[in-house]
Design an enzyme around this catalytic site. Structure first.
Site, PDB file in Angstrom:
ATOM      1  N   LYS A   1       0.821  -1.008   0.006  1.00  0.00           N
ATOM      2  CA  LYS A   1      -0.093   0.070  -0.027  1.00  0.00           C
ATOM      3  C   LYS A   1       0.890   1.076  -0.010  1.00  0.00           C
ATOM      4  CE  LYS A   1      -3.706   2.633   0.502  1.00  0.00           C
ATOM      5  NZ  LYS A   1      -4.555   3.039  -0.366  1.00  0.00           N
TER       6      LYS A   1
ATOM      7  N   LYS B   1      -0.443  11.573   5.392  1.00  0.00           N
ATOM      8  CA  LYS B   1      -0.273  10.378   6.509  1.00  0.00           C
ATOM      9  C   LYS B   1       0.483   9.182   5.658  1.00  0.00           C
ATOM     10  CE  LYS B   1      -3.337   7.571   6.886  1.00  0.00           C
ATOM     11  NZ  LYS B   1      -3.793   6.205   6.396  1.00  0.00           N
TER      12      LYS B   1
HETATM   13  P1  NAD Z   1     -12.682   8.473   7.640  1.00  0.00           P
HETATM   14  O1  NAD Z   1     -12.009   9.331   8.550  1.00  0.00           O
HETATM   15  O2  NAD Z   1     -13.852   8.724   7.067  1.00  0.00           O
HETATM   16  O3  NAD Z   1     -13.106   7.197   8.818  1.00  0.00           O
HETATM   17  C1  NAD Z   1     -12.869   6.692  10.070  1.00  0.00           C
HETATM   18  C2  NAD Z   1     -13.805   6.294  11.028  1.00  0.00           C
HETATM   19  O4  NAD Z   1     -13.210   5.834  12.321  1.00  0.00           O
HETATM   20  C3  NAD Z   1     -14.544   7.372  11.495  1.00  0.00           C
HETATM   21  O5  NAD Z   1     -15.976   6.824  11.269  1.00  0.00           O
HETATM   22  C4  NAD Z   1     -14.221   7.604  12.662  1.00  0.00           C
HETATM   23  O6  NAD Z   1     -15.220   7.933  13.827  1.00  0.00           O
HETATM   24  C5  NAD Z   1     -13.821   6.293  13.062  1.00  0.00           C
HETATM   25  N1  NAD Z   1     -12.710   6.143  14.236  1.00  0.00           N
HETATM   26  C6  NAD Z   1     -11.699   6.884  14.487  1.00  0.00           C
HETATM   27  N2  NAD Z   1     -11.077   6.631  15.655  1.00  0.00           N
HETATM   28  C7  NAD Z   1     -11.753   5.632  16.163  1.00  0.00           C
HETATM   29  C8  NAD Z   1     -11.627   4.885  17.246  1.00  0.00           C
HETATM   30  N3  NAD Z   1     -10.584   5.102  18.232  1.00  0.00           N
HETATM   31  N4  NAD Z   1     -12.673   3.798  17.695  1.00  0.00           N
HETATM   32  C9  NAD Z   1     -13.553   3.582  16.955  1.00  0.00           C
HETATM   33  N5  NAD Z   1     -13.937   4.520  15.783  1.00  0.00           N
HETATM   34  C10 NAD Z   1     -12.807   5.383  15.426  1.00  0.00           C
HETATM   35  O7  NAD Z   1     -11.567   7.514   6.964  1.00  0.00           O
HETATM   36  P2  NAD Z   1     -11.684   6.800   5.771  1.00  0.00           P
HETATM   37  O8  NAD Z   1     -11.476   7.672   4.298  1.00  0.00           O
HETATM   38  O9  NAD Z   1     -12.825   5.838   5.837  1.00  0.00           O
HETATM   39  O10 NAD Z   1     -10.224   6.035   5.972  1.00  0.00           O
HETATM   40  C11 NAD Z   1     -10.176   4.884   6.589  1.00  0.00           C
HETATM   41  C12 NAD Z   1      -8.868   4.060   6.443  1.00  0.00           C
HETATM   42  O11 NAD Z   1      -8.852   3.775   5.042  1.00  0.00           O
HETATM   43  C13 NAD Z   1      -7.604   5.217   6.290  1.00  0.00           C
HETATM   44  O12 NAD Z   1      -6.374   4.435   7.020  1.00  0.00           O
HETATM   45  C14 NAD Z   1      -7.439   5.749   5.001  1.00  0.00           C
HETATM   46  O13 NAD Z   1      -5.919   5.855   4.738  1.00  0.00           O
HETATM   47  C15 NAD Z   1      -7.734   4.331   4.140  1.00  0.00           C
HETATM   48  N6  NAD Z   1      -8.085   4.567   2.779  1.00  0.00           N
HETATM   49  C16 NAD Z   1      -8.938   5.456   2.350  1.00  0.00           C
HETATM   50  C17 NAD Z   1      -9.761   5.696   1.068  1.00  0.00           C
HETATM   51  C18 NAD Z   1     -10.334   6.883   0.714  1.00  0.00           C
HETATM   52  O14 NAD Z   1     -10.759   7.007  -0.566  1.00  0.00           O
HETATM   53  N7  NAD Z   1     -10.991   7.421   1.791  1.00  0.00           N
HETATM   54  C19 NAD Z   1      -8.946   4.790   0.177  1.00  0.00           C
HETATM   55  C20 NAD Z   1      -8.129   3.821   0.464  1.00  0.00           C
HETATM   56  C21 NAD Z   1      -7.653   3.639   1.954  1.00  0.00           C
END
Ligand code: NAD
Length: 296
Positions: free
Chosen positions: A171, A239
């Site tokens: 990744k 990040k």
């Molecule tokens: P986001 O910020 O939309 O969602 C994260 C969720 O986790 C939120 O609902 C938040 O409330 C919850 N959360 C945070 N800390 C928490 C805790 N301690 N306990 C319980 N819940 C908690 O992020 P996202 O865009 O969904 O991304 C999630 C992961 O996937 C990241 O690592 C990101 O790099 C990766 N990612 C994102 C994408 C994208 O296009 N958005 C694509 C590939 C990978």
């Protein structure tokens, strides 16, 4: 069918959890803010009050959280998944985190008889909604084989990469290519605009040749439409490059281009643009060239 616990119901996690329900898996969900938990509970999922409780009620626990410290807290912290998990539990972390931390967590899990896979994804919100994510998996092969049907409910291109952390290393490589390509597309389109040639036509011409890419296609279009609604947030890509640079330092690989773009993304965060889509990186190039990338 296995009972699946899902923790982290954000942009990615919520639609991924929905696809598991659609495939018929019983689901137990937890998130820090309660709104998405209640939303999924109304659709048939069970709500849990802590990660520990999720683990107690599941055969497989999936996490989809923002960053390394979040995953460490939810898995290994007080009231975490490891406290509630019995031997035989499988944890699949699908967040993008530090590969070295992923390895450490897998070792901690193994001490308790819990198997752990690192399975970060690529494909964005659209891939999460459509169930077409690319998934890069590290960990024990036996756990991978057991979880393959679960991963197939969320993704299409599912690749086993090797032992613990191998998915996260893959990744990191993915995020370098995407970031550098966004910068290249931004620089090229800003040049075209400044030189008085329609950047929309330039994009079209380049899509037919060796310079074509998904970034030029999808983010090129976003840039022309000034659609910077996330998508993938700048702060998350910042990040991810920090993770790649840390890995480079740890293994002795120098990443000069990654370092440069990491700084540019950092400048975007400092300007208050961390919540915009990463295609908004183009605004730096526009400022430097004193131009705007718009169709002419
Ligand atoms: P986001 O910020 O939309 O969602 C994260 C969720 O986790 C939120 O609902 C938040 O409330 C919850 N959360 C945070 N800390 C928490 C805790 N301690 N306990 C319980 N819940 C908690 O992020 P996202 O865009 O969904 O991304 C999630 C992961 O996937 C990241 O690592 C990101 O790099 C990766 N990612 C994102 C994408 C994208 O296009 N958005 C694509 C590939 C990978």
């Amino acid at each position: 069918m296995e009972r699946i616990g899902f923790i982290g119901l954000g942009v990615m996690g919520k639609p991924m959890a929905r696809n598991l329900m659609k495939a018929g898996y019983p689901l137990v969900v937890y998130n820090r803010s309660r709104a998405p938990v209640e939303e999924l509970a109304a659709e048939g999922a069970e709500a849990a009050g802590s990660p520990k409780e999720v683990a107690q009620r599941s055969d497989v626990v999936i996490t989809m959280l923002p960053d390394t410290p979040d995953v460490e807290q939810v898995l290994a912290g007080p009231n975490g998944v490891f406290e509630g998990g019995r031997p035989g539990l499988i944890v699949i972390d699908m967040s993008t985190i530090d590969p070295i931390a992923a390895r450490r967590l897998a070792a901690q899990a193994a001490e308790r008889g819990i198997a752990m896979l690192d399975a970060p994804v690529s494909g964005g919100e659209i891939g999460a909604i459509q169930g077409t994510l690319s998934i890069m998996v590290g960990g024990e092969v036996s756990a991978f084989e057991r979880c393959l049907p679960i991963l197939q409910a969320m993704g299409r291109n599912i690749v086993y990469m090797g032992g613990p952390g191998a998915g996260q290393v893959t990744k990191a490589a993915n995020q370098i290519v995407v970031a550098l390509t966004i910068a290249a597309v931004s620089e090229a389109l800003a040049l075209a605009a400044k030189a008085g040639v329609d950047p929309a036509r330039v994009r079209q011409a380049l899509l037919g040749g060796f310079a074509s890419s998904r970034v030029l296609e999808v983010h090129g279009q976003r840039i022309l439409e000034r659609n910077f609604r996330p998508g993938f947030r700048i702060r998350l890509h910042h990040k991810d490059l920090r993770i790649a640079l840390g890995l480079g330092r740890a293994v002795g690989a120098s990443l000069p281009l990654t370092a440069l773009i990491h700084e540019w993304l950092g400048a975007m965060v400092t300007r208050g643009h961390g919540e915009l889509d990463h295609s908004a990186l183009v605004t730096l190039f526009e400022e430097w060239a004193q131009t705007e990338v718009r169709p002419m």
